[in-house]
Motif scaffolding. Sequence first.
Motif, PDB file in Angstrom:
ATOM      1  N   ASP A 110     -48.021 106.372 -71.964  1.00 53.73           N
ATOM      2  CA  ASP A 110     -49.386 106.014 -71.576  1.00 53.73           C
ATOM      3  C   ASP A 110     -50.097 107.196 -70.914  1.00 53.73           C
ATOM      4  O   ASP A 110     -51.279 107.449 -71.183  1.00 53.73           O
ATOM      5  CB  ASP A 110     -49.381 104.817 -70.622  1.00 53.73           C
ATOM      6  N   LEU A 114     -53.385 109.180 -72.348  1.00 54.59           N
ATOM      7  CA  LEU A 114     -54.577 109.309 -71.519  1.00 54.59           C
ATOM      8  C   LEU A 114     -54.932 110.775 -71.285  1.00 54.59           C
ATOM      9  O   LEU A 114     -56.116 111.123 -71.187  1.00 54.59           O
ATOM     10  CB  LEU A 114     -54.380 108.569 -70.193  1.00 54.59           C
ATOM     11  N   THR A 115     -53.933 111.643 -71.241  1.00 58.05           N
ATOM     12  CA  THR A 115     -54.194 113.081 -71.118  1.00 58.05           C
ATOM     13  C   THR A 115     -55.009 113.569 -72.310  1.00 58.05           C
ATOM     14  O   THR A 115     -55.953 114.357 -72.147  1.00 58.05           O
ATOM     15  CB  THR A 115     -52.865 113.868 -71.010  1.00 58.05           C
ATOM     16  N   VAL A 117     -57.018 111.727 -74.110  1.00 66.12           N
ATOM     17  CA  VAL A 117     -58.362 111.156 -73.958  1.00 66.12           C
ATOM     18  C   VAL A 117     -59.174 111.975 -72.955  1.00 66.12           C
ATOM     19  O   VAL A 117     -60.360 112.245 -73.160  1.00 66.12           O
ATOM     20  CB  VAL A 117     -58.283 109.672 -73.523  1.00 66.12           C
ATOM     21  N   LEU A 118     -58.526 112.389 -71.866  1.00 66.39           N
ATOM     22  CA  LEU A 118     -59.213 113.151 -70.820  1.00 66.39           C
ATOM     23  C   LEU A 118     -59.754 114.490 -71.327  1.00 66.39           C
ATOM     24  O   LEU A 118     -60.714 115.013 -70.774  1.00 66.39           O
ATOM     25  CB  LEU A 118     -58.287 113.377 -69.622  1.00 66.39           C
ATOM     26  N   ASP A 121     -62.972 113.089 -72.737  1.00 65.51           N
ATOM     27  CA  ASP A 121     -63.719 112.156 -71.890  1.00 65.51           C
ATOM     28  C   ASP A 121     -63.140 112.150 -70.474  1.00 65.51           C
ATOM     29  O   ASP A 121     -62.412 111.231 -70.093  1.00 65.51           O
ATOM     30  CB  ASP A 121     -63.677 110.748 -72.489  1.00 65.51           C
ATOM     31  N   SER A 123     -64.054 111.192 -67.719  1.00 64.03           N
ATOM     32  CA  SER A 123     -64.870 110.319 -66.870  1.00 64.03           C
ATOM     33  C   SER A 123     -64.093 109.914 -65.615  1.00 64.03           C
ATOM     34  O   SER A 123     -62.864 109.977 -65.566  1.00 64.03           O
ATOM     35  CB  SER A 123     -65.285 109.070 -67.642  1.00 64.03           C
ATOM     36  N   ASN A 126     -61.498 107.181 -66.340  1.00 58.71           N
ATOM     37  CA  ASN A 126     -60.263 107.682 -66.955  1.00 58.71           C
ATOM     38  C   ASN A 126     -59.417 108.454 -65.955  1.00 58.71           C
ATOM     39  O   ASN A 126     -58.185 108.351 -65.961  1.00 58.71           O
ATOM     40  CB  ASN A 126     -60.571 108.545 -68.172  1.00 58.71           C
ATOM     41  N   LYS A 129     -57.754 105.908 -63.748  1.00 53.61           N
ATOM     42  CA  LYS A 129     -56.671 105.244 -64.481  1.00 53.61           C
ATOM     43  C   LYS A 129     -55.444 106.147 -64.547  1.00 53.61           C
ATOM     44  O   LYS A 129     -54.316 105.692 -64.340  1.00 53.61           O
ATOM     45  CB  LYS A 129     -57.125 104.873 -65.891  1.00 53.61           C
ATOM     46  N   PHE A 130     -55.671 107.432 -64.828  1.00 59.29           N
ATOM     47  CA  PHE A 130     -54.547 108.366 -64.878  1.00 59.29           C
ATOM     48  C   PHE A 130     -53.867 108.466 -63.513  1.00 59.29           C
ATOM     49  O   PHE A 130     -52.639 108.482 -63.420  1.00 59.29           O
ATOM     50  CB  PHE A 130     -55.009 109.760 -65.339  1.00 59.29           C
TER      51      PHE A 130
END
Length: 168
Positions: A110, A114-115, A117-118, A121, A123, A126, A129-130
């Motif tokens: 996960d 997310l890395t 995605v970062l 994005d 944001s 994010n 969440k990380f």
Amino acid sequence: MTHSSRKEVQTVKLQISDGYKSFGAFDILEGAGLQVKGSEKIGLVGRNGAGKTTLLRIMAGEEDLDRGQVIVPKNVQVGTLSQITFSDLDRTVHEALLEVFEPLKQLERDMEALTRVLETDPSEANLEKFDRLQTEYQAKGGYEYEKELKTVFHHFGFSEEDLDRKLS
């Protein structure tokens, strides 16, 4: 006082006092007591149905005593590893042992996703969440589980090479 006569003060890692546990009309534990200190290793031996698994589940917090007290300091983690049969004997010992840590490995996946995605994005949502994932991962021993696995494995007398052996 010589070194050999000096007593080392050991911290209690787990204690059960006057423990009772029943299932229906069957008393499984009656007045059970146990204390684990420092770096002690314990073995639990007994006939089938004697209450070994029940006691281990109580120690791990998976079951409660009917009466008595279980004391586990907050900085101590107790876990169990059930006896299992392996369906895929072509896997290595290391691969099989890592299954115990699947929830941590999912957190790793996960965080990796997310890395990515970062990168496009970054944001605030994010990033938060990380941060939550990383905090949970660290709190659950994510940065130490591989070392812990190997340490426990070696304490049972296995060598590093044994980790790469097939289960068969």
